[in-house]
Design a protein around this motif. Structure first.
Motif, PDB file in Angstrom:
ATOM      1  N   ALA A 150      -6.120  14.344   5.498  1.00  7.91           N
ATOM      2  CA  ALA A 150      -4.943  13.558   5.875  1.00  7.91           C
ATOM      3  C   ALA A 150      -5.265  12.616   7.019  1.00  7.91           C
ATOM      4  CB  ALA A 150      -3.803  14.496   6.264  1.00  7.91           C
ATOM      5  N   VAL A 151      -6.052  13.132   7.988  1.00  9.24           N
ATOM      6  CA  VAL A 151      -6.446  12.277   9.120  1.00  9.24           C
ATOM      7  C   VAL A 151      -7.330  11.149   8.632  1.00  9.24           C
ATOM      8  CG1 VAL A 151      -7.768  12.216  11.256  1.00  9.24           C
ATOM      9  CG2 VAL A 151      -6.181  14.106  10.831  1.00  9.24           C
ATOM     10  N   ASP A 186       8.095  -7.279  18.703  1.00 10.55           N
ATOM     11  CA  ASP A 186       6.869  -6.745  18.111  1.00 10.55           C
ATOM     12  C   ASP A 186       6.660  -5.293  18.524  1.00 10.55           C
ATOM     13  OD1 ASP A 186       6.174  -9.329  17.059  1.00 10.55           O
ATOM     14  OD2 ASP A 186       5.474  -9.873  19.058  1.00 10.55           O
ATOM     15  N   ARG A 187       6.769  -5.048  19.813  1.00  8.67           N
ATOM     16  CA  ARG A 187       6.521  -3.693  20.322  1.00  8.67           C
ATOM     17  C   ARG A 187       7.507  -2.686  19.727  1.00  8.67           C
ATOM     18  NH1 ARG A 187       2.727  -3.876  24.185  1.00  8.67           N
ATOM     19  NH2 ARG A 187       2.572  -5.685  25.583  1.00  8.67           N
ATOM     20  N   ARG A 188       8.761  -3.094  19.582  1.00  6.84           N
ATOM     21  CA  ARG A 188       9.765  -2.162  19.081  1.00  6.84           C
ATOM     22  C   ARG A 188       9.496  -1.812  17.618  1.00  6.84           C
ATOM     23  NH1 ARG A 188      14.894  -0.998  17.135  1.00  6.84           N
ATOM     24  NH2 ARG A 188      16.123   0.326  18.520  1.00  6.84           N
ATOM     25  N   TRP A 189       9.073  -2.814  16.830  1.00  7.27           N
ATOM     26  CA  TRP A 189       8.754  -2.522  15.433  1.00  7.27           C
ATOM     27  C   TRP A 189       7.594  -1.533  15.350  1.00  7.27           C
ATOM     28  CZ3 TRP A 189       4.380  -3.646  12.323  1.00  7.27           C
ATOM     29  CH2 TRP A 189       4.554  -3.330  10.963  1.00  7.27           C
ATOM     30  N   VAL A 190       6.550  -1.764  16.115  1.00 13.62           N
ATOM     31  CA  VAL A 190       5.398  -0.860  16.116  1.00 13.62           C
ATOM     32  C   VAL A 190       5.831   0.545  16.519  1.00 13.62           C
ATOM     33  CG1 VAL A 190       3.183  -0.343  17.217  1.00 13.62           C
ATOM     34  CG2 VAL A 190       3.714  -2.693  16.527  1.00 13.62           C
ATOM     35  N   ASP A 191       6.662   0.640  17.549  1.00 12.73           N
ATOM     36  CA  ASP A 191       7.137   1.949  18.011  1.00 12.73           C
ATOM     37  C   ASP A 191       7.954   2.651  16.924  1.00 12.73           C
ATOM     38  OD1 ASP A 191       7.657   3.940  20.200  1.00 12.73           O
ATOM     39  OD2 ASP A 191       9.722   3.304  19.849  1.00 12.73           O
ATOM     40  N   THR A 192       8.806   1.899  16.228  1.00 13.42           N
ATOM     41  CA  THR A 192       9.615   2.487  15.163  1.00 13.42           C
ATOM     42  C   THR A 192       8.738   2.968  14.008  1.00 13.42           C
ATOM     43  OG1 THR A 192      11.465   1.035  15.734  1.00 13.42           O
ATOM     44  CG2 THR A 192      11.549   2.099  13.593  1.00 13.42           C
ATOM     45  N   VAL A 193       7.723   2.189  13.661  1.00 15.05           N
ATOM     46  CA  VAL A 193       6.788   2.600  12.609  1.00 15.05           C
ATOM     47  C   VAL A 193       6.118   3.918  12.995  1.00 15.05           C
ATOM     48  CG1 VAL A 193       4.594   2.046  11.484  1.00 15.05           C
ATOM     49  CG2 VAL A 193       6.366   0.297  11.691  1.00 15.05           C
ATOM     50  N   ASP A 208       2.368   9.857  10.869  1.00 16.01           N
ATOM     51  CA  ASP A 208       1.365  10.669  10.194  1.00 16.01           C
ATOM     52  C   ASP A 208       0.590   9.871   9.151  1.00 16.01           C
ATOM     53  OD1 ASP A 208       2.158  12.863  11.668  1.00 16.01           O
ATOM     54  OD2 ASP A 208       3.544  13.596  10.125  1.00 16.01           O
ATOM     55  N   GLU A 209       1.106   8.675   8.830  1.00 11.21           N
ATOM     56  CA  GLU A 209       0.514   7.888   7.747  1.00 11.21           C
ATOM     57  C   GLU A 209      -0.188   6.623   8.229  1.00 11.21           C
ATOM     58  OE1 GLU A 209       3.912   7.366   4.995  1.00 11.21           O
ATOM     59  OE2 GLU A 209       4.691   9.053   6.139  1.00 11.21           O
ATOM     60  N   ILE A 210       0.222   6.126   9.378  1.00 12.54           N
ATOM     61  CA  ILE A 210      -0.356   4.871   9.874  1.00 12.54           C
ATOM     62  C   ILE A 210      -0.324   4.839  11.390  1.00 12.54           C
ATOM     63  CG2 ILE A 210       1.871   3.671   9.680  1.00 12.54           C
ATOM     64  CD1 ILE A 210       0.252   1.112   9.012  1.00 12.54           C
ATOM     65  N   GLU A 211      -1.366   4.292  11.968  1.00 14.88           N
ATOM     66  CA  GLU A 211      -1.448   4.099  13.413  1.00 14.88           C
ATOM     67  C   GLU A 211      -1.787   2.637  13.674  1.00 14.88           C
ATOM     68  OE1 GLU A 211      -4.300   5.431  17.107  1.00 14.88           O
ATOM     69  OE2 GLU A 211      -3.862   6.925  15.553  1.00 14.88           O
ATOM     70  N   ILE A 212      -0.967   1.978  14.471  1.00 19.54           N
ATOM     71  CA  ILE A 212      -1.158   0.555  14.745  1.00 19.54           C
ATOM     72  C   ILE A 212      -1.560   0.365  16.193  1.00 19.54           C
ATOM     73  CG2 ILE A 212      -0.085  -1.725  14.752  1.00 19.54           C
ATOM     74  CD1 ILE A 212       1.903  -0.688  12.665  1.00 19.54           C
ATOM     75  N   GLU A 213      -2.748  -0.177  16.402  1.00 16.74           N
ATOM     76  CA  GLU A 213      -3.172  -0.537  17.753  1.00 16.74           C
ATOM     77  C   GLU A 213      -2.642  -1.944  18.031  1.00 16.74           C
ATOM     78  OE1 GLU A 213      -7.161  -1.482  20.441  1.00 16.74           O
ATOM     79  OE2 GLU A 213      -7.370  -0.922  18.326  1.00 16.74           O
ATOM     80  N   PHE A 214      -1.681  -2.038  18.921  1.00 19.31           N
ATOM     81  CA  PHE A 214      -1.033  -3.322  19.184  1.00 19.31           C
ATOM     82  C   PHE A 214      -1.631  -3.964  20.425  1.00 19.31           C
ATOM     83  CE2 PHE A 214       2.280  -5.912  21.227  1.00 19.31           C
ATOM     84  CZ  PHE A 214       2.506  -6.818  20.209  1.00 19.31           C
ATOM     85  N   ARG A 215      -1.970  -5.240  20.308  1.00 20.90           N
ATOM     86  CA  ARG A 215      -2.538  -5.999  21.420  1.00 20.90           C
ATOM     87  C   ARG A 215      -1.681  -7.227  21.673  1.00 20.90           C
ATOM     88  NH1 ARG A 215      -8.094  -5.047  21.942  1.00 20.90           N
ATOM     89  NH2 ARG A 215      -7.981  -6.466  23.731  1.00 20.90           N
ATOM     90  N   ALA A 216      -1.372  -7.497  22.922  1.00 22.97           N
ATOM     91  CA  ALA A 216      -0.546  -8.648  23.284  1.00 22.97           C
ATOM     92  C   ALA A 216      -1.235  -9.949  22.895  1.00 22.97           C
ATOM     93  CB  ALA A 216      -0.268  -8.633  24.787  1.00 22.97           C
ATOM     94  N   THR A 249       4.834   4.748   2.289  1.00 23.76           N
ATOM     95  CA  THR A 249       4.558   4.173   3.614  1.00 23.76           C
ATOM     96  C   THR A 249       5.045   2.735   3.686  1.00 23.76           C
ATOM     97  OG1 THR A 249       2.592   5.588   3.797  1.00 23.76           O
ATOM     98  CG2 THR A 249       2.769   3.745   5.335  1.00 23.76           C
ATOM     99  N   GLN A 250       4.845   1.977   2.626  1.00 28.73           N
ATOM    100  CA  GLN A 250       5.345   0.599   2.601  1.00 28.73           C
ATOM    101  C   GLN A 250       6.855   0.569   2.825  1.00 28.73           C
ATOM    102  OE1 GLN A 250       4.106  -0.967  -1.185  1.00 28.73           O
ATOM    103  NE2 GLN A 250       1.988  -1.330  -0.534  1.00 28.73           N
ATOM    104  N   GLU A 251       7.570   1.469   2.173  1.00 30.38           N
ATOM    105  CA  GLU A 251       9.025   1.519   2.326  1.00 30.38           C
ATOM    106  C   GLU A 251       9.418   1.852   3.758  1.00 30.38           C
ATOM    107  OE1 GLU A 251      11.565   0.649   0.276  1.00 30.38           O
ATOM    108  OE2 GLU A 251       9.883  -0.175  -0.869  1.00 30.38           O
ATOM    109  N   LYS A 252       8.657   2.707   4.402  1.00 33.24           N
ATOM    110  CA  LYS A 252       8.955   3.060   5.783  1.00 33.24           C
ATOM    111  C   LYS A 252       8.750   1.856   6.709  1.00 33.24           C
ATOM    112  CE  LYS A 252       8.022   8.017   5.388  1.00 33.24           C
ATOM    113  NZ  LYS A 252       7.166   9.159   5.790  1.00 33.24           N
ATOM    114  N   LEU A 253       7.733   1.060   6.443  1.00 33.95           N
ATOM    115  CA  LEU A 253       7.511  -0.142   7.250  1.00 33.95           C
ATOM    116  C   LEU A 253       8.643  -1.142   7.041  1.00 33.95           C
ATOM    117  CD1 LEU A 253       4.765   1.184   7.713  1.00 33.95           C
ATOM    118  CD2 LEU A 253       3.701  -1.076   7.413  1.00 33.95           C
TER     119      LEU A 253
END
Length: 369
Positions: free
Chosen positions: A26-27, A49-56, A62-70, A260-264
């Motif tokens: 899974a990882v 942008d930050r809020r969307w990433v946080d909500t995801v 458990d399905e996706i990790e987004i490294e967000f850069r300004a 996962t697409q639906e969750k995004l």
């Protein structure tokens, strides 16, 4: 008895190994994205942008990790489109206004001049075919698109030169985003200056421009414009509403499960509702802050705004006859306004959306399709 205990121990060990293997798998299968944005940390638009990433992360962590850069930390803001298209990065926050050079239709997907307000964009995206048109346009460039923030009309023009009437636009050099907006300004006698958001403060301070627009009052105040501007011309007709969203590399998107697409998508929809009230509250506080700072506010008259609308309609028709996709998007927007008007106009004064009796002609737009 000993045999039974041995068997139990063996089964327990096998179960533990199986669970560990599944967890490791899974990882390994977890999507790991790099995302940036056109907005630096100094501009409040990055909050969307930050809020969307946080909500995801909250609903699909458990399905996706987004490294967000300004914005600006990985590449200049103007390069994020190409980077997303080629897959150099997985995703980028932006507004379509910046990519009109790739397709004129982006001009309308990012903002409109004297047409939609925030509720119009929300309605059109959610229920009148807008979302599908975003995909049609962005998919041409190997990009999936999720609109996730809407701002209502922008501040207007801030600067050290007073603009009270249409005549005051004559000869003015104004920082203005958008192809259509520049064409309208040209007919008003002004000239468009293109500057990145981070360059506006100094341009006003040094007199490089006579005035500038960027975003809503809350965003503009946080950017420090009250420190260099003495005058503020309203309303922000040039951008009656603005859509922000995330561009996602199509290959990265297709690699996700449908769940996962639906969750995004759900995270984006939640962000849309949040963004309108968030930025309107911010705009209210920003307006009060500008007034407290002594910035003088003037408003164009109804007759002057009607003249701007006439010019805008001409610009829209010109754009539609230049590019079929632009015409298709514009026709969809105008069809929404016409259809929604059956309920909107008879529900006044408690209606939503803009009530207009001077829209570009659907028949003329259809002739360009």
């Amino acid at each position: 008895m000993k045999y039974s205990r041995h068997l139990l121990t063996t089964c327990s060990l096998a179960t533990a190994v199986a669970i560990s293997t599944l967890s490791t798998q899974a990882v390994a299968d977890k999507a790991r994205w790099t995302m940036t944005t056109t907005w630096p940390d100094s501009l409040a638009l990055i909050e969307a942008d930050r809020r969307w990433v946080d909500t995801v992360h909250r609903i699909a962590g458990d399905e996706i990790e987004i490294e967000f850069r300004a914005g600006g930390t990985l590449m200049p803001g103007g390069e994020v489109f190409d980077a997303t298209e080629t897959g150099s990065i997985d995703a980028a926050g932006e507004t379509g206004v910046y990519w009109a050079g790739r397709s004129p239709a982006f001009a309308l997907l990012g903002t409109t001049a004297s047409l939609f307000n925030a509720v119009d964009y929300l309605n059109w995206i959610q229920h009148w075919g807008g979302f599908e048109l975003y995909q049609e346009v962005y998919n041409q460039f190997n990009i999936q698109y999720l609109p996730y923030a809407i701002l209502n009309n922008e501040t207007g023009f801030l600067g050290r030169t007073k603009i009270e009437t249409l005549a005051d636009f004559e000869g003015k050099r104004l920082r203005l985003g958008g192809r259509d907006q520049g064409r309208i300004l040209e007919q008003l006698g002004g000239s468009q200056v293109t500057l990145a958001g981070g360059e506006i403060y100094q341009a006003i301070e040094r007199g490089v421009v006579d005035g500038a627009e960027f975003s809503s009052p809350g965003v503009d105040f946080q950017a420090g414009f009250s420190e260099v501007a003495d005058y503020w011309s309203t309303p922000g007709w040039h951008q009656s509403a603005t859509v922000l969203g995330v561009m996602i590399n199509k290959d990265a998107w297709d690699a996700l499960s449908e769940e996962t697409q639906e969750k995004l998508k759900l995270a984006a929809q939640a962000n849309l509702a949040w963004s309108i009230s968030h930025f309107e509250q911010s705009a209210t506080e920003g307006t009060l802050n500008f007034q407290d700072a002594g910035v003088e506010i003037s408003q164009l008259s109804e007759d002057e705004l009607a003249r701007i609308q006439e010019i805008t309609n001409e610009v829209y028709l010109r754009g539609a006859c230049e590019d079929p996709m632009y015409a298709k998007v514009l026709h969809s927007m105008l069809s929404y306004m016409d259809h929604y008007g059956n309920w909107r106009d008879i529900s006044a004064p408690f209606n939503m959306s803009r009530t207009m009796d001077n829209l570009p002609s659907l028949e003329e737009i259809e002739a360009c399709l």
